[in-house]
Design a protein around this motif. Structure first.
Motif, short mmCIF file in Angstrom:
data_model
loop_
_atom_site.label_atom_id
_atom_site.label_comp_id
_atom_site.label_asym_id
_atom_site.label_seq_id
_atom_site.Cartn_x
_atom_site.Cartn_y
_atom_site.Cartn_z
N THR A 1 10.09 5.91 -2.37
CA THR A 1 10.31 4.82 -1.10
C THR A 1 11.26 4.00 -1.69
O THR A 1 11.88 4.22 -2.70
CB THR A 1 8.85 3.96 -0.83
OG1 THR A 1 9.17 3.01 0.20
CG2 THR A 1 8.76 3.25 -1.78
N LYS B 1 5.74 1.71 7.57
CA LYS B 1 4.73 1.32 6.86
C LYS B 1 5.10 -0.22 6.36
O LYS B 1 6.12 -0.59 6.32
CB LYS B 1 4.33 2.02 5.58
CG LYS B 1 3.85 3.37 6.05
CD LYS B 1 3.37 4.10 4.60
CE LYS B 1 2.81 5.65 5.19
NZ LYS B 1 2.27 6.58 3.81
N GLU B 2 4.00 -0.76 6.11
CA GLU B 2 4.06 -2.26 5.82
C GLU B 2 4.56 -2.45 4.32
O GLU B 2 4.51 -1.31 3.49
CB GLU B 2 2.56 -2.96 5.63
CG GLU B 2 2.16 -3.17 6.82
CD GLU B 2 0.90 -3.95 7.18
OE1 GLU B 2 0.60 -4.39 8.30
OE2 GLU B 2 0.14 -4.15 6.06
N ARG B 3 5.09 -3.31 4.02
CA ARG B 3 5.64 -3.83 2.29
C ARG B 3 4.43 -3.98 1.71
O ARG B 3 3.50 -4.50 1.78
CB ARG B 3 6.71 -4.90 2.53
CG ARG B 3 7.33 -5.00 1.07
CD ARG B 3 8.54 -5.79 1.38
NE ARG B 3 9.58 -5.17 2.33
CZ ARG B 3 10.75 -5.74 2.27
NH1 ARG B 3 11.28 -6.60 1.67
NH2 ARG B 3 11.57 -5.05 3.31
N GLU B 4 4.49 -3.05 0.62
CA GLU B 4 3.50 -2.89 -0.36
C GLU B 4 3.54 -3.28 -1.66
O GLU B 4 4.78 -3.46 -2.28
CB GLU B 4 3.01 -1.49 -0.69
CG GLU B 4 1.98 -1.17 -1.72
CD GLU B 4 1.99 0.43 -1.93
OE1 GLU B 4 0.79 0.92 -2.37
OE2 GLU B 4 2.87 1.25 -1.55
N GLN C 1 8.44 -0.32 0.09
CA GLN C 1 8.37 0.15 1.54
C GLN C 1 8.63 1.29 1.86
O GLN C 1 10.02 1.51 1.90
CB GLN C 1 8.65 -1.14 2.27
CG GLN C 1 8.52 -1.14 3.78
CD GLN C 1 8.96 -2.26 4.69
OE1 GLN C 1 9.84 -3.13 4.16
NE2 GLN C 1 8.23 -2.68 5.84
#
Length: 126
Positions: free
Chosen positions: A92, A43-46, A39
């Motif tokens: 990240t 931003k959204e957690r990927e 993440q």
């Protein structure tokens, strides 16, 4: 309850490698599918990768397929993420997560995971 602790992050040059580790305090580690997410700020957690509780099945995000490898050692309650050919866009915070749902579904949505580590920073820069 399960506590997850990640380690292994750091600074690496593009094209380099890092290995992330996640150790669990739970006694039933082998009952959980384990995954890595990442993440970036704002931003959204990927989803990055997931491994079946038996260690026999893995699945990767397209962005890391062929470069990252997820593995686990149930005897040590540990999941690893070997990251090769790192790119600046891999920079990240990386989190490990545990999913206790039955039956195993190899989830890629973070909402399906029950326990999370605190995260470890990975920075890829010249």
């Amino acid at each position: 309850q399960m506590t997850l602790v990640e380690s292994g992050g750091g600074l690496v040059q593009p094209g380099g490698s890092l290995r992330l580790s996640c150790v669990s305090s739970g006694r039933t580690f082998s009952s959980y599918d384990m995954a890595w997410f990442r993440q970036a700020p704002g931003k959204e957690r990927e989803f990055v990768a997931v491994i079946h509780r038996t260690g026999t099945i893995t699945y990767y995000a397209d962005s890391v397929k062929g470069r990252f490898t997820i593995s686990r050692d149930n005897s040590k309650s540990m999941v690893l993420l070997q990251m090769n050919s790192l790119k600046p866009e891999d920079t990240t915070v990386y989190y490990c997560a545990a999913d206790r749902h039955q039956p195993s579904s190899m989830h890629t949505n973070p909402i399906d995971y029950d326990f999370w580590g605190q995260g470890t920073q990975v920075t890829v820069s010249p």
